[in-house]
Design a protein around this motif. Structure first.
Motif, PDB file in Angstrom:
ATOM      1  N   MET A  60       0.850  -1.185   0.000  1.00  0.00           N
ATOM      2  CA  MET A  60       0.000   0.000   0.000  1.00  0.00           C
ATOM      3  C   MET A  60       0.889   1.238   0.000  1.00  0.00           C
ATOM      4  O   MET A  60       1.677   1.451   0.917  1.00  0.00           O
ATOM      5  CB  MET A  60      -0.930   0.025   1.218  1.00  0.00           C
ATOM      6  CG  MET A  60      -1.866   1.223   1.256  1.00  0.00           C
ATOM      7  SD  MET A  60      -2.907   1.262   2.745  1.00  0.00           S
ATOM      8  CE  MET A  60      -3.920  -0.203   2.474  1.00  0.00           C
ATOM      9  N   HIS A  61       0.767   2.055  -1.038  1.00  0.00           N
ATOM     10  CA  HIS A  61       1.588   3.253  -1.167  1.00  0.00           C
ATOM     11  C   HIS A  61       1.254   4.251  -0.058  1.00  0.00           C
ATOM     12  O   HIS A  61       0.143   4.262   0.484  1.00  0.00           O
ATOM     13  CB  HIS A  61       1.353   3.901  -2.538  1.00  0.00           C
ATOM     14  CG  HIS A  61       2.341   4.957  -2.891  1.00  0.00           C
ATOM     15  ND1 HIS A  61       2.201   6.278  -2.511  1.00  0.00           N
ATOM     16  CD2 HIS A  61       3.511   4.902  -3.595  1.00  0.00           C
ATOM     17  CE1 HIS A  61       3.213   6.991  -2.959  1.00  0.00           C
ATOM     18  NE2 HIS A  61       4.028   6.178  -3.623  1.00  0.00           N
ATOM     19  N   GLU A  64      -1.961   6.287  -0.453  1.00  0.00           N
ATOM     20  CA  GLU A  64      -3.193   5.552  -0.147  1.00  0.00           C
ATOM     21  C   GLU A  64      -3.370   5.398   1.360  1.00  0.00           C
ATOM     22  O   GLU A  64      -4.485   5.531   1.883  1.00  0.00           O
ATOM     23  CB  GLU A  64      -3.164   4.176  -0.819  1.00  0.00           C
ATOM     24  CG  GLU A  64      -4.397   3.315  -0.543  1.00  0.00           C
ATOM     25  CD  GLU A  64      -5.698   3.966  -0.967  1.00  0.00           C
ATOM     26  OE1 GLU A  64      -6.739   3.677  -0.329  1.00  0.00           O
ATOM     27  OE2 GLU A  64      -5.695   4.770  -1.923  1.00  0.00           O
ATOM     28  N   ARG A  67      -4.702   8.554   2.821  1.00  0.00           N
ATOM     29  CA  ARG A  67      -6.156   8.670   2.621  1.00  0.00           C
ATOM     30  C   ARG A  67      -6.905   7.843   3.650  1.00  0.00           C
ATOM     31  O   ARG A  67      -7.920   8.283   4.199  1.00  0.00           O
ATOM     32  CB  ARG A  67      -6.537   8.221   1.208  1.00  0.00           C
ATOM     33  CG  ARG A  67      -6.015   9.114   0.095  1.00  0.00           C
ATOM     34  CD  ARG A  67      -6.595   8.714  -1.251  1.00  0.00           C
ATOM     35  NE  ARG A  67      -5.951   9.439  -2.332  1.00  0.00           N
ATOM     36  CZ  ARG A  67      -4.929   8.985  -3.047  1.00  0.00           C
ATOM     37  NH1 ARG A  67      -4.428   7.762  -2.784  1.00  0.00           N
ATOM     38  NH2 ARG A  67      -4.396   9.707  -4.010  1.00  0.00           N
ATOM     39  N   ARG A  68      -6.403   6.646   3.928  1.00  0.00           N
ATOM     40  CA  ARG A  68      -7.052   5.785   4.929  1.00  0.00           C
ATOM     41  C   ARG A  68      -7.023   6.441   6.307  1.00  0.00           C
ATOM     42  O   ARG A  68      -7.991   6.373   7.063  1.00  0.00           O
ATOM     43  CB  ARG A  68      -6.341   4.428   4.984  1.00  0.00           C
ATOM     44  CG  ARG A  68      -6.582   3.527   3.785  1.00  0.00           C
ATOM     45  CD  ARG A  68      -7.954   2.863   3.855  1.00  0.00           C
ATOM     46  NE  ARG A  68      -8.041   1.954   4.982  1.00  0.00           N
ATOM     47  CZ  ARG A  68      -7.699   0.656   4.930  1.00  0.00           C
ATOM     48  NH1 ARG A  68      -7.230   0.147   3.794  1.00  0.00           N
ATOM     49  NH2 ARG A  68      -7.842  -0.121   5.991  1.00  0.00           N
ATOM     50  N   VAL A  98      -3.574  14.739   0.112  1.00  0.00           N
ATOM     51  CA  VAL A  98      -4.140  13.564   0.780  1.00  0.00           C
ATOM     52  C   VAL A  98      -4.011  13.644   2.302  1.00  0.00           C
ATOM     53  O   VAL A  98      -4.284  12.671   2.994  1.00  0.00           O
ATOM     54  CB  VAL A  98      -3.502  12.250   0.266  1.00  0.00           C
ATOM     55  CG1 VAL A  98      -3.815  12.049  -1.206  1.00  0.00           C
ATOM     56  CG2 VAL A  98      -1.988  12.227   0.510  1.00  0.00           C
TER      57      VAL A  98
END
Length: 225
Positions: A60-61, A64, A67-68, A98
């Protein structure tokens, strides 16, 4: 106040160990994680005061995972420090988009980590205070339109208060009046009921004087000592 609780997400073990060692020596409570998927699970169930996040992670970058974090109920306002060897303007813009709060340029070393920690510590503590709830039991008056509802308070944060007042419903606009224990300082605020059950109701503050905000912050700090 208790030490800062930090999550470090870094797949380079040498960098992960160095950051964990330096932040621990600066009296922080550190959770080092080398797997971004594991980190994604942690941010959904634990509150952190700060998150140090490598961008280039397998599985998972970092974008990302950011964002989570911003979508999680526990850490949507937690400061995120992006740790990266990239310095392109576009990378920085994407990171801020983000939810990134600060940048730490690789390669990392002890001095760089110490300077950054000391510069962001105050902001992390202030963010914690905004969400920290402390117990408070005192009379409260809630005015909803032409109705006046009396009750008692249960806990307080800089952003809101939990009360037991009855006849309050989600979405209600409320005018609140109560006194802080010991000091007796009168607090007057406007808020919105965000949740309610048979016994208690949660109210988010929407309007409050600067002096009242300062008084609540000081009260929370005093209770935590």
């Amino acid at each position: 106040m208790a030490s800062l609780k930090l999550l470090i997400v870094e797949d380079d073990i040498a960098s992960l160990d160095l950051m964990a060692e330096v932040f621990t020596s600066l009296k922080a409570e550190v959770r080092p994680v080398s797997d971004s998927r594991e980190a994604a699970g942690l941010v959904d169930k634990e509150k952190f005061d700060g998150i140090f996040l490598d961008l280039e992670m397998p599985n998972m970058h970092g974008f990302e995972l950011s964002r989570r974090i911003r979508q999680s109920s526990w850490n949507k306002t937690t400061p995120i420090v992006i740790v990266t060897g990239r310095d392109e303007r576009q990378t920085m813009q994407e990171a801020f988009a983000v939810g990134a709060t600060f940048f730490l340029q690789k390669p990392v070393d002890r001095q760089k980590l110490s300077v950054l920690f000391r510069s962001v510590r105050g902001g992390m503590l202030e963010n914690r205070r905004r969400s920290t709830r402390v117990p408070i039991q005192t009379d409260v008056i809630c005015e909803v339109g032409s109705r006046t509802v009396r009750g008692v308070t249960w806990n307080l944060s800089q952003g809101g208060i939990q009360v037991e007042a009855g006849d309050l419903h989600p979405g209600d606009a409320v005018r609140l009046s109560f006194h802080l224990p010991v000091s007796g300082i009168a607090i007057n605020a406007a808020g919105t009921v965000v949740w309610a059950n048979d016994k208690r109701q949660g109210i988010h503050f929407t309007t409050m004087s600067t002096q009242n905000q300062r008084s609540i912050r000081d009260f929370i700090v005093a209770v935590e000592k």
